[in-house]
Design an enzyme around this catalytic site. Structure first.
Site, PDB file in Angstrom:
ATOM      1  N   GLU A  92      15.153   4.893  50.868  1.00 20.07           N
ATOM      2  CA  GLU A  92      16.502   5.025  50.610  1.00 20.07           C
ATOM      3  C   GLU A  92      16.870   5.118  49.127  1.00 20.07           C
ATOM      4  O   GLU A  92      16.107   4.852  48.174  1.00 20.07           O
ATOM      5  CB  GLU A  92      17.228   3.688  50.958  1.00 20.07           C
ATOM      6  N   CYS A 105      20.444   4.556  42.095  1.00 23.66           N
ATOM      7  CA  CYS A 105      19.194   3.818  42.083  1.00 23.66           C
ATOM      8  C   CYS A 105      18.179   4.332  42.960  1.00 23.66           C
ATOM      9  O   CYS A 105      18.385   4.602  44.186  1.00 23.66           O
ATOM     10  CB  CYS A 105      19.994   2.405  42.909  1.00 23.66           C
ATOM     11  N   CYS A 112       7.065  -2.194  50.102  1.00 28.01           N
ATOM     12  CA  CYS A 112       6.649  -2.840  48.671  1.00 28.01           C
ATOM     13  C   CYS A 112       5.577  -3.963  49.094  1.00 28.01           C
ATOM     14  O   CYS A 112       5.892  -4.824  50.388  1.00 28.01           O
ATOM     15  CB  CYS A 112       7.801  -3.722  48.142  1.00 28.01           C
ATOM     16  N   CYS A 116       8.139 -10.463  48.045  1.00 27.07           N
ATOM     17  CA  CYS A 116       9.460 -11.608  47.818  1.00 27.07           C
ATOM     18  C   CYS A 116      10.167 -11.949  49.008  1.00 27.07           C
ATOM     19  O   CYS A 116      10.683 -10.889  49.573  1.00 27.07           O
ATOM     20  CB  CYS A 116      10.268 -11.334  46.638  1.00 27.07           C
ATOM     21  N   CYS A 119      13.867 -10.536  50.092  1.00 26.14           N
ATOM     22  CA  CYS A 119      14.094  -9.205  49.656  1.00 26.14           C
ATOM     23  C   CYS A 119      13.619  -8.210  51.025  1.00 26.14           C
ATOM     24  O   CYS A 119      12.401  -8.482  51.623  1.00 26.14           O
ATOM     25  CB  CYS A 119      13.325  -8.557  48.678  1.00 26.14           C
ATOM     26  N   CYS A 336      21.455  -4.609  46.544  1.00 29.33           N
ATOM     27  CA  CYS A 336      20.080  -5.303  46.054  1.00 29.33           C
ATOM     28  C   CYS A 336      19.257  -5.953  47.155  1.00 29.33           C
ATOM     29  O   CYS A 336      19.986  -6.832  47.795  1.00 29.33           O
ATOM     30  CB  CYS A 336      20.023  -6.248  44.968  1.00 29.33           C
TER      31      CYS A 336
END
Ligand code: SAH
Length: 352
Positions: A92, A105, A112, A116, A119, A336
């Site tokens: 995205e 962004c 990933c 974390c 997230c 975010c």
């Protein structure tokens, strides 16, 4: 997939373009390059080229990203693009229009590996690295969309899916391309990292003075170990040394990102510890406070607006500049930490 053999439109170097155009007058290379980067044009729109050349380039230079969906929120000021990459993984990109600037962004990886827990991308795990061309193309396609709205992209933040400093060379190559060819100044390019210490050191040695943002979220090792697992490998002491090296090399103030998590890192004692870290740098870091956005795999809520403001005021009173980030695109999971590229995302509302 057949397209992997061809260089994609924005992974192509000028030399590769020259060889594709070796039967043409030499000025064509400039014309096409300008068309791609200044005018954000697709080859069929490059009316200064002969028609058969336009058609030839259109097939010879395929795009790397296939549009899946485009979702709009904030009355048209936030646009989230979902793309499918060669090989089928999805990423995205978010375009945010503000009165004084337009920011893209970008994602640097599909998924990933940093894990974390708060997230959405971390919850989904790692799929693959993006190439420099795939990163640049996200900016170009978003900029093309902005252009249709009469806006020019001024800023690029490496804050989408993935960890930029775990995919260093393509990220660096894309930064150079955005700077040299898309004409975005280094002070409008920001790389955000979870805190990969060797990557920060190498970034400090690179020639372009891009901005560095560090996703801190905790200012002591025991809390940070729990929130940001890579802290066990690169603890705060080492991270702060690398931040100071970056500052020494670039002379530019860093920023720290702090997702505010209810009763986890929003206490007055957290502000005191954070302020001490910011002020340990020769130029105090700027703090960006992001009220935690909801994600499917993390039950803890974001801090209330009142707590976020009190935290900011406390930081300011200790001499640390802090900004509360406007939350963009929460209702389309574009904010975010919410980028999960089409994984089923069930959003439960944040309390305020
Ligand atoms: N991996 C890089 C780039 C991602 S930037 C990094 O960690 O910096 C995305 C930013 O959003 C990071 O600061 C990240 O910590 C933050 N973030 C992640 N999940 C979030 C959430 N649920 N709410 C608010 N911010 C979040």
């Amino acid at each position: 997939m057949t397209s992997t053999r061809l260089p994609s439109r924005y992974s192509l170097s000028r030399d590769e373009l020259s060889s594709i155009l070796d039967d043409q007058p030499r000025f064509r290379v400039d014309q096409v390059w300008k068309g791609l980067y200044d005018e954000l044009a697709i080859p069929t729109e490059m009316t200064n080229l002969p028609k058969d050349l336009r058609t030839r380039l259109d097939t010879a230079l395929p795009l790397a990203l296939a549009a899946v969906t485009e979702t709009v929120s904030d009355r048209g000021d936030t646009i989230k693009f979902l793309w499918e990459l060669d090989g089928g993984s999805r990423i995205e990109t978010v375009l945010m229009l503000y009165p004084d600037r337009a920011t893209v962004c970008v994602s640097t990886q599909a998924g990933c590996a940093m894990a974390c827990g708060f997230c959405a991308t971390g919850q989904a795990g790692f799929t693959r690295h993006l190439t420099a061309g795939e990163i640049v193309e996200q900016v170009v396609l978003a900029a093309r969309r902005a252009k249709a709205l009469g806006r020019r992209v001024s800023n690029v933040v490496y804050m989408g899916m993935g960890e930029p400093l775990a995919n260093e060379e393509p990220v660096w190559e894309s930064l150079v391309r955005l700077h040299d060819d898309c004409k975005i100044s280094a002070r409008h390019l920001t790389v955000s990292t979870v805190g990969i210490v060797p990557g920060i050191r190498r970034l400090a040695e690179r020639p372009l003075p891009v901005n560095l943002a560090v996703s801190l979220h905790a200012a002591n090792d025991s809390l940070r170990d729990a929130l940001v697992p890579i802290n066990k490998r690169y603890p705060l002491g080492d991270l702060m040394k690398a931040c100071q090296e970056h500052l020494d090399a670039k002379g530019r103030r860093l920023s720290f990102e702090w997702a505010m998590i209810d009763q986890v890192n929003d206490r007055p004692s957290d502000a005191v510890e954070l302020a001490a870290l910011c002020r340990s740098l020769s130029l105090p870091a700027h703090v960006n406070l992001i009220p935690l956005n909801p994600t499917p795999g993390y039950p803890v809520r974001g801090s209330s607006r009142a707590k976020v403001n009190a935290f900011r005021d406390q930081l300011e009173s200790i001499g640390v500049n802090a900004t509360v980030r406007q939350n963009r695109g929460t209702e389309i999971a574009a904010a975010c930490g919410q980028l999960a590229a089409g994984q089923p995302v069930k959003i439960t509302s944040r309390h305020d």
